[in-house]
Design a protein around this motif. Structure first.
Motif, PDB file in Angstrom:
ATOM      1  N   ARG A  29     -11.594 -21.052   6.278  1.00  0.00           N
ATOM      2  CA  ARG A  29     -12.471 -22.038   5.628  1.00  0.00           C
ATOM      3  C   ARG A  29     -13.848 -21.454   5.336  1.00  0.00           C
ATOM      4  O   ARG A  29     -14.404 -21.670   4.274  1.00  0.00           O
ATOM      5  CB  ARG A  29     -12.577 -23.273   6.511  1.00  0.00           C
ATOM      6  CG  ARG A  29     -13.236 -24.451   5.855  1.00  0.00           C
ATOM      7  CD  ARG A  29     -13.108 -25.754   6.638  1.00  0.00           C
ATOM      8  NE  ARG A  29     -13.501 -25.617   8.041  1.00  0.00           N
ATOM      9  CZ  ARG A  29     -12.677 -25.809   9.080  1.00  0.00           C
ATOM     10  NH1 ARG A  29     -11.424 -26.126   8.885  1.00  0.00           N
ATOM     11  NH2 ARG A  29     -13.111 -25.681  10.318  1.00  0.00           N
ATOM     12  N   ARG A  30     -14.389 -20.698   6.254  1.00  0.00           N
ATOM     13  CA  ARG A  30     -15.769 -20.213   6.115  1.00  0.00           C
ATOM     14  C   ARG A  30     -15.880 -18.867   5.422  1.00  0.00           C
ATOM     15  O   ARG A  30     -16.941 -18.517   4.926  1.00  0.00           O
ATOM     16  CB  ARG A  30     -16.430 -20.134   7.477  1.00  0.00           C
ATOM     17  CG  ARG A  30     -16.550 -21.509   8.087  1.00  0.00           C
ATOM     18  CD  ARG A  30     -17.498 -21.504   9.207  1.00  0.00           C
ATOM     19  NE  ARG A  30     -17.631 -22.884   9.692  1.00  0.00           N
ATOM     20  CZ  ARG A  30     -18.545 -23.268  10.517  1.00  0.00           C
ATOM     21  NH1 ARG A  30     -19.420 -22.410  10.957  1.00  0.00           N
ATOM     22  NH2 ARG A  30     -18.604 -24.509  10.916  1.00  0.00           N
ATOM     23  N   CYS A  31     -14.813 -18.103   5.419  1.00  0.00           N
ATOM     24  CA  CYS A  31     -14.889 -16.725   4.905  1.00  0.00           C
ATOM     25  C   CYS A  31     -13.859 -16.463   3.819  1.00  0.00           C
ATOM     26  O   CYS A  31     -13.427 -15.318   3.637  1.00  0.00           O
ATOM     27  CB  CYS A  31     -14.689 -15.739   6.047  1.00  0.00           C
ATOM     28  SG  CYS A  31     -15.864 -15.925   7.385  1.00  0.00           S
ATOM     29  N   ALA A  32     -13.456 -17.476   3.105  1.00  0.00           N
ATOM     30  CA  ALA A  32     -12.409 -17.327   2.095  1.00  0.00           C
ATOM     31  C   ALA A  32     -12.732 -16.236   1.083  1.00  0.00           C
ATOM     32  O   ALA A  32     -11.847 -15.501   0.662  1.00  0.00           O
ATOM     33  CB  ALA A  32     -12.163 -18.651   1.383  1.00  0.00           C
ATOM     34  N   GLY A  33     -13.976 -16.100   0.708  1.00  0.00           N
ATOM     35  CA  GLY A  33     -14.369 -15.094  -0.271  1.00  0.00           C
ATOM     36  C   GLY A  33     -14.088 -13.677   0.190  1.00  0.00           C
ATOM     37  O   GLY A  33     -13.753 -12.804  -0.601  1.00  0.00           O
TER      38      GLY A  33
END
Length: 60
Positions: A29-33
């Motif tokens: 969720r927080r590091c998808a990129g």
């Protein structure tokens, strides 16, 4: 920043989550990129493993 670097280095999400004290869901969720930019490389690995396309692959 540390989590991002670990992901970009190719560590599995589960390992990063464990070391960071988070769940894999939180990391996604927080590091998808950071994870998403490896899609092309991962697709190549899958194609090679399955024998789809590429050099030396059996024809369909």
């Amino acid at each position: 920043m540390c989590i991002t670097n670990w992901l970009r280095a190719g560590l599995p999400v589960a390992e990063v989550a464990h070391r960071a004290g988070n769940s894999p869901e939180v990391i996604h969720r927080r590091c998808a990129g950071c994870i998403d930019d490896t899609e092309e490389e991962n697709n190549k690995k899958i194609e090679q493993t399955m024998g789809w396309g590429g050099e030396g692959a059996p024809e369909a």
